[in-house]
Design an enzyme around this catalytic site. Sequence first.
Site, PDB file in Angstrom:
ATOM      1  N   LYS A  32       0.235   5.664  -5.786  1.00 10.02           N
ATOM      2  CA  LYS A  32      -0.938   5.510  -6.949  1.00 10.02           C
ATOM      3  C   LYS A  32      -1.849   6.994  -7.361  1.00 10.02           C
ATOM      4  CE  LYS A  32      -4.993   3.814  -6.349  1.00 10.02           C
ATOM      5  NZ  LYS A  32      -6.031   2.612  -5.655  1.00 10.02           N
ATOM      6  N   TYR A  72      -9.901  -3.218 -11.411  1.00 10.81           N
ATOM      7  CA  TYR A  72      -9.137  -1.569 -11.143  1.00 10.81           C
ATOM      8  C   TYR A  72      -8.209  -1.162 -10.779  1.00 10.81           C
ATOM      9  CZ  TYR A  72      -7.474  -2.339  -6.047  1.00 10.81           C
ATOM     10  OH  TYR A  72      -7.015  -2.620  -5.228  1.00 10.81           O
ATOM     11  N   GLU A 109      -7.181   2.034 -13.295  1.00  7.43           N
ATOM     12  CA  GLU A 109      -6.850   3.219 -12.467  1.00  7.43           C
ATOM     13  C   GLU A 109      -5.672   3.679 -13.364  1.00  7.43           C
ATOM     14  OE1 GLU A 109      -8.133   2.607  -7.848  1.00  7.43           O
ATOM     15  OE2 GLU A 109      -6.506   2.062  -8.172  1.00  7.43           O
ATOM     16  N   HIS A 143     -26.790  21.699   0.761  1.00 11.41           N
ATOM     17  CA  HIS A 143     -28.036  22.233  -1.127  1.00 11.41           C
ATOM     18  C   HIS A 143     -26.826  23.038  -1.092  1.00 11.41           C
ATOM     19  CE1 HIS A 143     -29.604  23.248  -4.482  1.00 11.41           C
ATOM     20  NE2 HIS A 143     -29.285  24.263  -4.079  1.00 11.41           N
ATOM     21  N   GLU A 164     -26.466  15.799  -2.777  1.00 15.02           N
ATOM     22  CA  GLU A 164     -27.934  15.285  -1.996  1.00 15.02           C
ATOM     23  C   GLU A 164     -28.542  14.614  -2.379  1.00 15.02           C
ATOM     24  OE1 GLU A 164     -29.831  19.542  -2.710  1.00 15.02           O
ATOM     25  OE2 GLU A 164     -28.278  19.773  -3.242  1.00 15.02           O
ATOM     26  N   CYS A 216      -1.525   2.073  -2.902  1.00 11.68           N
ATOM     27  CA  CYS A 216      -2.691   3.051  -2.409  1.00 11.68           C
ATOM     28  C   CYS A 216      -2.002   3.689  -2.589  1.00 11.68           C
ATOM     29  CB  CYS A 216      -3.272   2.672  -1.594  1.00 11.68           C
ATOM     30  SG  CYS A 216      -3.550   1.087  -0.645  1.00 11.68           S
ATOM     31  N   CYS A 239       0.865  -1.081   0.362  1.00 12.75           N
ATOM     32  CA  CYS A 239      -0.516  -0.012   0.078  1.00 12.75           C
ATOM     33  C   CYS A 239       0.993   1.076   0.103  1.00 12.75           C
ATOM     34  CB  CYS A 239      -0.900  -0.312   1.335  1.00 12.75           C
ATOM     35  SG  CYS A 239      -2.175   1.578   1.071  1.00 12.75           S
TER      36      CYS A 239
HETATM   37  C1  LIG Z   1      -1.288  -1.260  -7.418  1.00 12.72           C
HETATM   38  C2  LIG Z   1      -1.899  -1.275  -6.414  1.00 12.72           C
HETATM   39  C3  LIG Z   1      -2.976  -0.297  -5.718  1.00 12.72           C
HETATM   40  C4  LIG Z   1      -3.649  -0.443  -5.008  1.00 12.72           C
HETATM   41  N1  LIG Z   1      -4.566   0.685  -4.211  1.00 12.72           N
HETATM   42  C5  LIG Z   1      -5.478   0.131  -3.700  1.00 12.72           C
HETATM   43  C6  LIG Z   1      -6.184   1.291  -2.994  1.00 12.72           C
HETATM   44  O1  LIG Z   1      -6.868   2.086  -3.247  1.00 12.72           O
HETATM   45  N2  LIG Z   1      -6.613   1.027  -2.058  1.00 12.72           N
HETATM   46  C7  LIG Z   1      -6.908   0.032  -0.592  1.00 12.72           C
HETATM   47  O2  LIG Z   1      -7.293  -0.213   0.002  1.00 12.72           O
HETATM   48  N3  LIG Z   1      -5.859  -0.984  -1.824  1.00 12.72           N
HETATM   49  C8  LIG Z   1      -5.120  -0.981  -2.443  1.00 12.72           C
HETATM   50  N4  LIG Z   1      -4.552  -1.962  -2.774  1.00 12.72           N
HETATM   51  C9  LIG Z   1      -4.774  -2.756  -2.116  1.00 12.72           C
HETATM   52  C10 LIG Z   1      -3.375  -2.826  -1.209  1.00 12.72           C
HETATM   53  O3  LIG Z   1      -2.213  -2.449  -0.912  1.00 12.72           O
HETATM   54  C11 LIG Z   1      -2.944  -4.247  -0.364  1.00 12.72           C
HETATM   55  O4  LIG Z   1      -4.521  -4.665   0.286  1.00 12.72           O
HETATM   56  C12 LIG Z   1      -2.608  -4.618   1.175  1.00 12.72           C
HETATM   57  O5  LIG Z   1      -1.393  -4.267   0.769  1.00 12.72           O
HETATM   58  C13 LIG Z   1      -2.557  -5.755   1.536  1.00 12.72           C
HETATM   59  O6  LIG Z   1      -2.002  -5.851   3.031  1.00 12.72           O
HETATM   60  P1  LIG Z   1      -0.805  -7.051   3.651  1.00 12.72           P
HETATM   61  O7  LIG Z   1      -0.148  -6.529   4.793  1.00 12.72           O
HETATM   62  O8  LIG Z   1      -1.535  -8.078   3.234  1.00 12.72           O
HETATM   63  O9  LIG Z   1      -0.142  -6.866   2.785  1.00 12.72           O
HETATM   64  P2  LIG Z   1       1.075  -5.789   2.000  1.00 12.72           P
HETATM   65  O10 LIG Z   1       1.410  -4.919   2.116  1.00 12.72           O
HETATM   66  O11 LIG Z   1       2.254  -5.899   0.788  1.00 12.72           O
HETATM   67  O12 LIG Z   1       2.687  -6.734   2.425  1.00 12.72           O
HETATM   68  C14 LIG Z   1       3.732  -7.633   2.757  1.00 12.72           C
HETATM   69  C15 LIG Z   1       4.975  -7.488   3.459  1.00 12.72           C
HETATM   70  O13 LIG Z   1       5.279  -7.756   4.015  1.00 12.72           O
HETATM   71  C16 LIG Z   1       6.825  -8.743   3.780  1.00 12.72           C
HETATM   72  N5  LIG Z   1       6.919  -9.359   3.060  1.00 12.72           N
HETATM   73  C17 LIG Z   1       6.883 -10.410   2.453  1.00 12.72           C
HETATM   74  N6  LIG Z   1       7.446 -12.251   2.816  1.00 12.72           N
HETATM   75  C18 LIG Z   1       8.101 -11.432   4.008  1.00 12.72           C
HETATM   76  C19 LIG Z   1       8.386 -12.367   4.012  1.00 12.72           C
HETATM   77  N7  LIG Z   1       9.251 -13.817   4.594  1.00 12.72           N
HETATM   78  N8  LIG Z   1      10.067 -12.568   5.425  1.00 12.72           N
HETATM   79  C20 LIG Z   1       9.666 -10.754   5.422  1.00 12.72           C
HETATM   80  N9  LIG Z   1       8.261  -9.586   5.115  1.00 12.72           N
HETATM   81  C21 LIG Z   1       8.106 -10.456   4.007  1.00 12.72           C
HETATM   82  C22 LIG Z   1       7.068  -7.711   2.357  1.00 12.72           C
HETATM   83  O14 LIG Z   1       7.761  -6.671   1.688  1.00 12.72           O
HETATM   84  C23 LIG Z   1       5.796  -6.958   2.695  1.00 12.72           C
HETATM   85  O15 LIG Z   1       5.995  -5.514   3.199  1.00 12.72           O
HETATM   86  C24 LIG Z   1      -2.659  -1.853  -4.598  1.00 12.72           C
HETATM   87  C25 LIG Z   1      -2.913  -2.725  -4.915  1.00 12.72           C
HETATM   88  C26 LIG Z   1      -2.303  -2.706  -5.871  1.00 12.72           C
HETATM   89  C27 LIG Z   1      -0.920  -3.443  -6.000  1.00 12.72           C
END
Ligand SMILES: Cc1cc2nc3c(=O)[nH]c(=O)nc-3n(C[C@H](O)[C@H](O)[C@H](O)COP(=O)(O)OP(=O)(O)OC[C@H]3O[C@@H](n4cnc5c(N)ncnc54)[C@H](O)[C@@H]3O)c2cc1C
Length: 463
Positions: A63, A189, A193, A452, A457, A60, A55
């Site tokens: 973007k 999406y 976007e 308004h 609204e 997010c 994110c």
């Molecule tokens: C282009 C794009 C736009 C998006 N726009 C939106 C939006 O507008 N609104 C919205 O709500 N969502 C959006 N999303 C989705 C959102 O980014 C994800 O749903 C969210 O980040 C998921 O969070 P998470 O904690 O599951 O994983 P992540 O945020 O991906 O975090 C996982 C972390 O784990 C780390 N990791 C992985 N494996 C290991 C390991 N073995 N050891 C140590 N660290 C590790 C990674 O490096 C990463 O930092 C978007 C996604 C993308 C790709």
Amino acid sequence: MSRLYKKSQPGGHMSYDFDLFVIGAGSGGIATARRAAEYGAKVGIAEFDRLGGTCVNRGCVPKKLMVYASHFPDLFEDAQGYGWSPVKSSLDWEKMITAVNNEVIRLNGIYQNMLDKSKVELLEGHGKFVDAHTIVVGERQVTADKILIAVGGHPIKPNILGIEHAITSDDIFHLKEQPKRMVILGGGYIGSEFACILNGMGTEVTQVIRGDKILRGFDDDLRTEIHQAMGNHGIKIINNSELIAIEKDSEGVKVTVRGSAESEETVVVDVVSLAAVGRKPNTQNLGLENTKVKRHDGAIVVDKYSQTAEESIYAVGDCTDNINLTPVAINEGRALADTLFGGKSRFMSYENIPTAIFTTPEAATVGLTEAEAREKYGDAVKIYRTRFRPMYYTLAGKDEKTMMKLVVDQNTDKVLGAHMVGTSSAEIIQGVAIAVKMGATKANFDATVGIHPTSAEEFVTMR
Ligand SMILES: Cc1cc2nc3c(=O)[nH]c(=O)nc-3n(C[C@H](O)[C@H](O)[C@H](O)COP(=O)(O)OP(=O)(O)OC[C@H]3O[C@@H](n4cnc5c(N)ncnc54)[C@H](O)[C@@H]3O)c2cc1C
């Protein structure tokens, strides 16, 4: 009663290094770690990349900043209708990309401070399971009473000839130059976007989608409205098609697209990008074979309390491939921390999750689509719909429309869904979502006084 109802005693497990150890410092991991630490749990977190996850670093946040950047040419144009002299301006791509990335770096620092303040220990490196209570991070081996997997996902590249010439959404944030012409593959999406962002900045965009319309799964009126508007804004959408080959030569990148009638078309561009046409959970190389954790298609299988098949191990966010949104990962994580360490057994409710599509025009939605409602409630479903030119566009002289729609169950008068396409949809639907989540009726909407003059609204005056 689930075993989860038993509250862990923070600091009580002298035999483990941590009460909770989190793998992955993204949206879900950081939220869980901080909430658990607030309850007094001793928490560690592993991350091999920058803090904040998808994110903050490649989703997010950068973007949305680019969405803002892409809106200025329209504003300059609209201003003339309001009496402003023409604005002559051009985009310095490098300056924009640098500003966006600097903001991301600032946020990385804020996350570091937050972890420090919460006394969550950060272990830099790749985390891997040794057994159900042991993790190895780089050189260090640690034990924990509970372990949370919050590793997120990554974009995958489909098996297409010449796919090495394509970039993913991750790479768009680091393009050195603005592409003059670009193909974006994917009608979800994220693809839509990016198509709007690049188009708004002046790139000639072709979007290739499999279906007949973008945004499969969303309400049909919303899909049609955005699809048409994107076309009006100059994006070429090639539907019912797939990418079959990519070649690179002196002219640029040649993209061959095949339509449903086996017709083939070649588009020559500077950059081809895949936009989340496939994302896969980061569950490889995690040592899951050393635990009883089960996976389905790479995604970690959890129950409603985010617990895996291994009693001490939990998973939240994109690695469970349920609803891949930041607030979902955060809410799952906080519910888990409340349950394990806060003495408040709870799980996330997946009903009526509002979500936005930051296209131009923007769209947002909460609750059931018309099709979903008809399937569930049949003829009892009544649709209220309005489509109008918002006041802003009158002087701007543009025929841009706003569409709003309420899906109502006539038997109970409950509002089952609200959908909007138009300026500030996301900001507006967030408020409407509270009402829908509370079970508001159409009569409740009607009894609300409008503000308004606004577009919003209309949500309380539809007949
Ligand atoms: C282009 C794009 C736009 C998006 N726009 C939106 C939006 O507008 N609104 C919205 O709500 N969502 C959006 N999303 C989705 C959102 O980014 C994800 O749903 C969210 O980040 C998921 O969070 P998470 O904690 O599951 O994983 P992540 O945020 O991906 O975090 C996982 C972390 O784990 C780390 N990791 C992985 N494996 C290991 C390991 N073995 N050891 C140590 N660290 C590790 C990674 O490096 C990463 O930092 C978007 C996604 C993308 C790709």
